[in-house]
Scaffold this motif. Structure first.
Motif, PDB file in Angstrom:
ATOM      1  N   ALA A 164       0.444  -1.568   0.190  1.00 41.14           N
ATOM      2  CA  ALA A 164      -0.181  -0.221   0.064  1.00 41.14           C
ATOM      3  C   ALA A 164       0.695   1.152   0.177  1.00 41.14           C
ATOM      4  O   ALA A 164       2.233   1.512   0.960  1.00 41.14           O
ATOM      5  CB  ALA A 164      -1.122   0.228   1.546  1.00 41.14           C
ATOM      6  N   ALA A 165      -0.061   1.843  -0.403  1.00 43.05           N
ATOM      7  CA  ALA A 165       0.719   3.544  -0.498  1.00 43.05           C
ATOM      8  C   ALA A 165       0.006   4.927  -0.009  1.00 43.05           C
ATOM      9  O   ALA A 165      -1.366   4.889  -1.399  1.00 43.05           O
ATOM     10  CB  ALA A 165       2.182   3.558  -1.834  1.00 43.05           C
ATOM     11  N   PRO A 166       0.530   5.767   0.045  1.00 42.07           N
ATOM     12  CA  PRO A 166      -0.193   7.123   0.266  1.00 42.07           C
ATOM     13  C   PRO A 166      -0.676   7.365  -1.320  1.00 42.07           C
ATOM     14  O   PRO A 166       0.247   7.656  -1.949  1.00 42.07           O
ATOM     15  CB  PRO A 166      -0.541   8.052   1.237  1.00 42.07           C
ATOM     16  N   VAL A 167      -2.013   7.538  -1.169  1.00 34.70           N
ATOM     17  CA  VAL A 167      -2.052   8.646  -2.907  1.00 34.70           C
ATOM     18  C   VAL A 167      -1.752  10.329  -2.875  1.00 34.70           C
ATOM     19  O   VAL A 167      -1.115  11.331  -2.196  1.00 34.70           O
ATOM     20  CB  VAL A 167      -3.821   8.983  -2.903  1.00 34.70           C
ATOM     21  N   PHE A 230       0.069  -9.813  -6.797  1.00 31.34           N
ATOM     22  CA  PHE A 230      -0.132  -9.081  -5.299  1.00 31.34           C
ATOM     23  C   PHE A 230      -1.260  -8.554  -5.373  1.00 31.34           C
ATOM     24  O   PHE A 230      -1.500  -7.933  -6.897  1.00 31.34           O
ATOM     25  CB  PHE A 230       1.057  -8.832  -4.468  1.00 31.34           C
ATOM     26  N   LYS A 231      -1.549  -7.674  -4.673  1.00 29.19           N
ATOM     27  CA  LYS A 231      -2.635  -6.570  -4.640  1.00 29.19           C
ATOM     28  C   LYS A 231      -1.926  -5.124  -3.851  1.00 29.19           C
ATOM     29  O   LYS A 231      -1.085  -5.035  -3.247  1.00 29.19           O
ATOM     30  CB  LYS A 231      -3.833  -6.572  -3.796  1.00 29.19           C
ATOM     31  N   PHE A 232      -2.143  -4.148  -5.250  1.00 28.17           N
ATOM     32  CA  PHE A 232      -1.064  -3.022  -4.603  1.00 28.17           C
ATOM     33  C   PHE A 232      -2.356  -1.406  -4.617  1.00 28.17           C
ATOM     34  O   PHE A 232      -3.183  -1.251  -5.135  1.00 28.17           O
ATOM     35  CB  PHE A 232      -0.102  -1.996  -5.326  1.00 28.17           C
ATOM     36  N   HIS A 233      -2.694  -1.135  -3.278  1.00 26.99           N
ATOM     37  CA  HIS A 233      -3.296   0.040  -2.995  1.00 26.99           C
ATOM     38  C   HIS A 233      -2.875   1.389  -2.075  1.00 26.99           C
ATOM     39  O   HIS A 233      -2.043   1.132  -2.378  1.00 26.99           O
ATOM     40  CB  HIS A 233      -3.589  -0.467  -0.830  1.00 26.99           C
ATOM     41  N   GLY A 234      -3.589   1.947  -3.768  1.00 27.82           N
ATOM     42  CA  GLY A 234      -4.306   3.059  -3.346  1.00 27.82           C
ATOM     43  C   GLY A 234      -4.409   3.768  -2.162  1.00 27.82           C
ATOM     44  O   GLY A 234      -5.627   4.275  -1.970  1.00 27.82           O
ATOM     45  N   LEU A 235      -3.660   4.131  -1.449  1.00 29.67           N
ATOM     46  CA  LEU A 235      -4.945   5.259   0.043  1.00 29.67           C
ATOM     47  C   LEU A 235      -4.545   6.415   0.159  1.00 29.67           C
ATOM     48  O   LEU A 235      -3.767   7.346   0.142  1.00 29.67           O
ATOM     49  CB  LEU A 235      -4.293   3.991   1.002  1.00 29.67           C
TER      50      LEU A 235
END
Length: 348
Positions: A164-167, A230-235
């Motif tokens: 995951a990573a911040p937008v 894998f899943k990459f989450h933009g949060l």
């Protein structure tokens, strides 16, 4: 087996239609990504294609026109068997492709430097500049058999098959592999980048939209390759903090022994989270010395750079011909640690 021409033709058409329909399953993500670097790369593909179509489309149309005009039944078409040269036609044939090649070359040269994966970002998106106080999110990536391991050193956590990573926050990836060369690819984020054992590559990117995006291994690496996703989450910033807190609350410590167990080949692993990471573990993975008594590559290269066996003997440590063994690794590392200390004397 009997095959009729009447059946074979429609079968080929159906197969072509099926392939064309499958290309739409990705929703043209390469041309409509959620990250700025991937968007620039997609625009480069469009621009290069349009430039090439300047030649391709006229050639196709003229081919059809000539075939129709000079068909056998057209007795009014001019027949000139002695014709052999046209200066105007030669100028068009050579000058237009030359101009396109020059344009493509200039575009490629500029884009190669601008979109260099090692180059730090200078903007967040086309309409948003990068604030100088924003610090990139560091992510250390290890391509394993057959799963992805992610270290987040700033947050002190690690995950398997989830990231995951911040937008709108730049991300600086550092990538390596355990045993097999692979390629890290999140189509919405940026182009693929190789991950190789004993080496470190880098990738700078940013995600501009919240969502869950698909990540994969784009380089064949053996039996479990198909499940190496894998899943990459933009949060949002708050969502990213909650994701980190969840890993810290639910995960187990990632020690060296836990890593060695994780490194064993396995397929389609579920998401795993680790609440903490042993100090220096990624460096040991990169330098291929996680196991007890194994000399790290940077120590080995330091010996070679200093003169190899001759340096070791001059420093007072007489070793067998092969200085890189499990038996003498501790002594060699100790010597390297002491060599910069004034008055230090290495003992055999």
């Amino acid at each position: 087996m009997f095959q009729s021409k009447e059946i074979r033709g429609p079968a080929w058409l159906a197969a072509a239609a099926l392939i064309a329909s499958l290309t739409g399953c990705s929703k043209a993500v390469v041309l409509n990504p959620a990250g700025d670097i991937a968007a620039q790369q997609g625009q480069l593909v469009v621009t290069a294609t349009l430039l090439m179509l300047i030649i391709i489309v006229p050639v196709i149309l003229l081919t059809l026109l000539f075939a129709w005009k000079y068909r056998q039944s057209n007795t009014e078409a001019e027949y000139d068997p002695e014709w052999h040269h046209s200066t105007a036609l030669e100028l068009v044939i050579w000058s237009v492709p030359l101009i396109i090649i020059i344009a493509l070359g200039a575009l490629t040269w500029i884009s190669t430097h601008k979109l260099d994966p090692y180059r730090p970002l200078d903007r967040v998106s086309e309409t948003k500049a990068l604030a100088p106080e924003i610090k990139p999110l560091e992510v250390e990536v290890v391509a394993m058999d057959w799963k992805w391991l992610f270290f987040l050193p700033e947050q002190g956590i690690a995950t398997v098959n989830e990231l995951a990573a911040p937008v709108d926050r730049p991300i600086r990836f550092k990538l390596t592999a355990t045993s097999t060369m692979n390629a890290f690819y999140v189509p919405d984020l940026a182009g693929m980048i190789y991950a190789m054992p004993g080496m470190e590559t880098q990738l700078n990117a940013v995600i501009n939209k919240e969502g869950v995006f698909h990540g994969l291994a784009s380089h064949y690496s053996g039996a479990g390759f198909a499940g190496m996703t894998f899943k990459f989450h933009g949060l949002s910033n708050e969502g990213f903090d909650a994701w980190v807190a969840k890993a810290k609350a639910e995960g187990q410590p990632l020690t060296r022994d836990a890593y060695l167990d994780l490194a064993k080949p396995s397929e389609r692993d579920p998401v795993k989270r680790f609440s903490s990471v042993e100090d220096g573990l990624y460096s040991k993975v990169l330098n291929r010395c996680v196991e007890d008594g194994k000399m790290c590559m940077h120590h080995m290269m330091a010996i070679d750079a200093a003169g190899g066996e001759a340096y070791m003997k001059a420093a007072g440590l007489n070793l067998p011909q092969d200085v890189c063994t499990v038996q003498n690794a501790d002594r060699v590392v100790a010597l390297l640690d002491q060599r910069d200390q004034p008055g230090a004397v290495a003992q055999q």
